[in-house]
Design a protein around this motif. Structure first.
Motif, mmCIF file in Angstrom:
data_model
loop_
_atom_site.group_PDB
_atom_site.id
_atom_site.type_symbol
_atom_site.label_atom_id
_atom_site.label_comp_id
_atom_site.label_asym_id
_atom_site.label_seq_id
_atom_site.Cartn_x
_atom_site.Cartn_y
_atom_site.Cartn_z
ATOM 1 N N GLU A 234 0.810 -1.103 -0.001
ATOM 2 C CA GLU A 234 -0.017 -0.034 -0.081
ATOM 3 C C GLU A 234 0.827 1.330 0.004
ATOM 4 O OE1 GLU A 234 -2.676 -0.561 3.325
ATOM 5 O OE2 GLU A 234 -3.828 -1.760 2.473
ATOM 6 N N ARG B 64 -0.101 3.757 -2.906
ATOM 7 C CA ARG B 64 -1.269 4.490 -2.307
ATOM 8 C C ARG B 64 -0.520 6.003 -2.478
ATOM 9 N NH1 ARG B 64 -5.248 1.610 0.423
ATOM 10 N NH2 ARG B 64 -5.487 -0.133 -0.646
ATOM 11 N N ARG C 175 -0.868 10.226 -1.659
ATOM 12 C CA ARG C 175 -1.624 11.427 -0.974
ATOM 13 C C ARG C 175 -1.390 12.620 -1.873
ATOM 14 N NH1 ARG C 175 -2.903 12.034 4.356
ATOM 15 N NH2 ARG C 175 -3.146 14.224 5.041
ATOM 16 N N ARG D 207 -21.295 5.699 3.283
ATOM 17 C CA ARG D 207 -19.728 5.399 3.906
ATOM 18 C C ARG D 207 -18.793 6.635 3.171
ATOM 19 N NH1 ARG D 207 -18.807 -0.846 1.282
ATOM 20 N NH2 ARG D 207 -20.217 -1.975 2.906
ATOM 21 N N THR D 208 -19.217 7.431 2.535
ATOM 22 C CA THR D 208 -18.431 8.699 2.209
ATOM 23 C C THR D 208 -18.296 9.610 3.420
ATOM 24 O OG1 THR D 208 -20.476 9.721 1.641
ATOM 25 C CG2 THR D 208 -19.137 8.695 -0.197
ATOM 26 N N THR E 235 -15.699 10.658 7.248
ATOM 27 C CA THR E 235 -15.730 10.118 8.477
ATOM 28 C C THR E 235 -16.028 10.979 9.317
ATOM 29 O OG1 THR E 235 -13.378 10.244 8.253
ATOM 30 C CG2 THR E 235 -14.217 8.337 7.462
ATOM 31 N N TRP F 157 -6.219 10.324 -0.317
ATOM 32 C CA TRP F 157 -5.383 9.316 -0.724
ATOM 33 C C TRP F 157 -6.202 8.579 -2.101
ATOM 34 C CZ3 TRP F 157 -0.680 7.909 1.084
ATOM 35 C CH2 TRP F 157 -0.184 8.230 2.142
ATOM 36 N N ALA G 89 -8.864 5.837 -2.202
ATOM 37 C CA ALA G 89 -8.167 4.658 -1.531
ATOM 38 C C ALA G 89 -8.186 5.029 -0.077
ATOM 39 C CB ALA G 89 -7.026 4.156 -2.246
ATOM 40 N N SER G 90 -8.021 4.011 0.706
ATOM 41 C CA SER G 90 -7.803 4.573 2.349
ATOM 42 C C SER G 90 -6.057 4.572 2.225
ATOM 43 C CB SER G 90 -8.089 3.148 2.826
ATOM 44 O OG SER G 90 -7.652 1.832 2.645
ATOM 45 N N ALA G 91 -5.945 5.278 3.366
ATOM 46 C CA ALA G 91 -4.554 5.305 3.699
ATOM 47 C C ALA G 91 -3.788 4.073 3.912
ATOM 48 C CB ALA G 91 -4.242 6.380 5.060
#
Length: 217
Positions: free
Chosen positions: A76, A80, A82, A99-100, A102, A138, A146-148
């Protein structure tokens, strides 16, 4: 009385284990040792071995999870990226179950990644974010959200929790079997003691032995 030190505690545990081993092997020089005592020592040794195996399996599990998660984190970290996104509308609350976002709010945004490639989508923003707000996001190699990458602290935490979970399950099962075995042994020992006492007590007390089913003469 002085408190027990780790060294004295360890010596006591080793002495107890050696005594159980001698007794389980029938080498204890104690004329008062009974068959039930031998069985208790054997089941105590079995518990010790089970806990050692559980600890070994827990450590292997933790190391395996650590290795897998480290490999995932490295992958990742390489794939991935930034980048900076710019919102194109004001922040709106997340829909229930969405889910969009946090932080409770999101906004549509655009970014440039890979270079000269335009991407876009909803991003988490603060409640007061207006259009034109820059937000770090990310994305993957193709510019998709994508997630971090998995952080090192989470990698270690997941490995520790996996090992602790295995240890808890296996040691719990071992103690359950041990307690059940001790109960069976104790019941058998009590029944044998009552039977022997029923034979010895009349001779010891001088009272006549009672024979059930026989009438008085």
């Amino acid at each position: 009385m002085a408190p027990a030190t780790p060294r004295t505690t360890g010596d006591a545990l080793r002495s107890t284990l050696r005594r159980h081993i001698r007794r389980a092997a029938g080498r204890e020089a104690n004329p008062l040792s009974r068959h039930s005592d031998v069985r208790r020592s054997r089941i105590a040794i079995a518990l010790t071995l089970a806990l050692v195996v559980a600890l070994a399996l827990a450590m292997l599990t933790a190391l395996d999870v650590l290795r897998i998660d480290q490999r995932q984190a490295r992958y990742e970290g390489q794939h991935r990226h930034r980048t900076i996104a710019t919102t194109v509308e004001a922040a709106v609350p997340d829909a229930p179950g969405a889910r969009t976002g946090t932080g409770g709010f999101h906004a549509q945004a655009v970014w440039q990644f890979p270079p000269a490639t335009r991407g876009g989508g909803p991003v988490a923003v603060a409640a007061a974010a207006a259009a034109g707000t820059e937000v770090a996001v990310w994305v993957d190699d193709h510019g998709h959200p994508a997630s971090a990458p998995l952080p090192a602290t989470e990698v270690v935490t997941r490995a520790v929790l996996a090992g602790a979970g295995v240890m808890a399950v296996l040691s719990g099962a071992a103690f359950t079997v041990y307690l059940f075995g001790r109960r069976v042994i104790d019941r058998a020992a009590s029944a044998a003691w009552e039977k022997e006492w029923g034979s010895v007590e009349p001779r010891w007390s001088g009272r006549p032995r009672h024979h059930p089913g026989l009438g008085d003469r």
